[in-house]
Scaffold this active site. Structure first.
Site, short mmCIF file in Angstrom:
data_model
loop_
_atom_site.label_atom_id
_atom_site.label_comp_id
_atom_site.label_asym_id
_atom_site.label_seq_id
_atom_site.Cartn_x
_atom_site.Cartn_y
_atom_site.Cartn_z
N THR A 132 21.68 57.32 -11.22
CA THR A 132 20.42 56.81 -11.53
C THR A 132 19.58 57.93 -12.35
OG1 THR A 132 18.40 56.23 -10.35
CG2 THR A 132 19.55 57.73 -9.28
N HIS A 180 13.94 53.32 -4.80
CA HIS A 180 13.12 52.57 -4.02
C HIS A 180 14.14 51.60 -2.83
CE1 HIS A 180 9.54 53.97 -6.28
NE2 HIS A 180 9.90 53.60 -7.35
#
Ligand SMILES: [Zn+2]
Length: 386
Positions: free
Chosen positions: A192, A197
């Site tokens: 990432t 989230h």
């Protein structure tokens, strides 16, 4: 444990007497300053993240990678690892040179084995599927120019630009030792370059349900300038792990590589790198490592699938995930039968606007602990530019 790519974990870090010897020698060598993007690659080579590479690629490997997605020896490899030089007239084949970072610190000694040119249109079109200079990866290639030097390197000092807390610098030898110590046989890596989230938290947990360990492995080398800085992201990952993940089965380390936004080809690169770090599985989302509309939604998953057997790493493929009010839980386009009006989805712009206005996004979208760190960053940034 899974074997590194090519069988041996490369270590090109000079230590102790060898380091001292090279430090002294470097004082008398021709010095070449290289940009952060290339110091990232240098570090990746030195720590074994790019095993089996021992240095920057020569022409035979580069052309083979560009045209056939494999090294000259036939091993799968998807993006050439190159060192461009604007003017190589002062550098001779067979010469040892010192590479310096943007602080003028000598970071490595390189034994120049080759000087060569590449045809950039062929390079970008085959690797990036476009020669559009608006593509950030293509732009970086074009900015570097078409003259290159190749050769094995030895690292003396870690370059600047690796702006993260020390405890997260987990090199492949260290991540492998950590997995071994924890007794993990199967490890899923998550690539990432954004804060995590709820949507990604959900898919990480789905993936972890079927393996021993989860390695959250954010890329912290050069990304687009509008991304959240690495230090802030690390704080977000840590607070999320501390509050919502089982630490017996989760660990965190950084990937010092730069982003190329090469979509499918970069997804293959990410798989090779994670194999070197000791991971057996890699999460591949929709449009993995893509940018704009250059790649198809499932192209990265398909290309990784096509070489997964040769790599020996298992791609774990995911759809879009979100909170669904009708389901009453996290879901994906694969599991949820309801229409999008029931889904809690926010655009990146909307989230940024909320954070800058000190508003937490809905709890179904973001954990409050993570939101608060991002608000502190977003409002701090706003205060600086005001
Ligand atoms: Zn639903």
């Amino acid at each position: 444990m899974i074997k590194p790519h090519g069988g041996i974990l490369i270590n090109r870090i000079a230590e102790g007497k060898r380091k001292e010897e090279l430090e002294n020698k470097a004082q008398g060598l021709f010095k070449l300053q290289i940009e952060d993007r290339y110091t990232s690659d240098l570090l990746m080579i030195a720590i074994g993240g790019f095993s089996p590479l021992k240095g920057f690629m020569g022409k035979a490997d580069a052309e083979s990678v560009i045209n056939k997605m494999e090294l000259a020896n036939g091993l799968v490899w998807s993006i050439p690892i190159l060192l461009p030089v604007k003017d190589s007239s002062a550098i001779k084949v067979g010469q040892e040179i010192a590479l310096t970072d943007s602080n003028n610190t000598v970071i490595a000694v390189m034994n120049v084995s080759e000087k060569f040119d590449l045809e950039l249109d062929n390079y970008t079109t085959k690797v990036y599927k476009t020669n559009d200079p608006a593509h950030p990866g293509v732009k970086a290639v074009l900015d570097g120019g078409n003259h290159y030097i190749a050769g094995e390197i030895e690292l003396l000092n870690r370059p600047v630009g690796e702006n993260v807390q020390e405890q997260y610098k987990l090199d492949p030898s260290m991540s492998r030792a950590e997995f071994e110590k924890r007794g993990w046989k199967t490890i899923v890596a998550f690539q990432t370059r954004n804060p995590i989230h709820r949507a990604h938290e959900y898919l990480l947990k789905c993936a972890l349900e079927s393996v021993d360990g989860l390695f959250i492995h954010p890329l912290v080398g050069e990304t687009k300038s509008d991304d959240v800085p690495a230090m802030t992201r690390m704080d977000c990952y840590q607070v999320l792990m501390d509050n919502y993940f089982n630490l017996k089965h989760t660990t965190l380390g950084v990937l010092p590589a730069a982003m190329r936004y090469a979509g499918p080809k970069e997804a293959v690169m990410h798989a090779i790198i994670r194999k070197n770090y000791g991971c057996t599985h890699l999460i591949i989302g929709r449009d993995h490592a893509g940018v704009g509309n250059y790649y198809g939604t499932y192209e990265a998953q398909e290309v990784v699938d096509s070489v997964a057997d040769k790599l020996g790493i298992i791609p774990v493929k995911f759809e879009h995930t979100f909170y669904c009010k009708a389901c009453g839980n996290m879901a994906s386009t694969k599991t949820c039968p309801h229409t999008s009006e029931h889904h809690v989805m926010l655009s990146g712009t909307k989230v940024r606007d909320m954070l800058a206005a000190s508003q937490r996004p809905p709890v179904e979208f973001s954990r409050p602990e993570v939101a608060d760190i991002l608000i502190a960053w977003a409002t701090g940034k706003a205060a600086v530019t005001a």
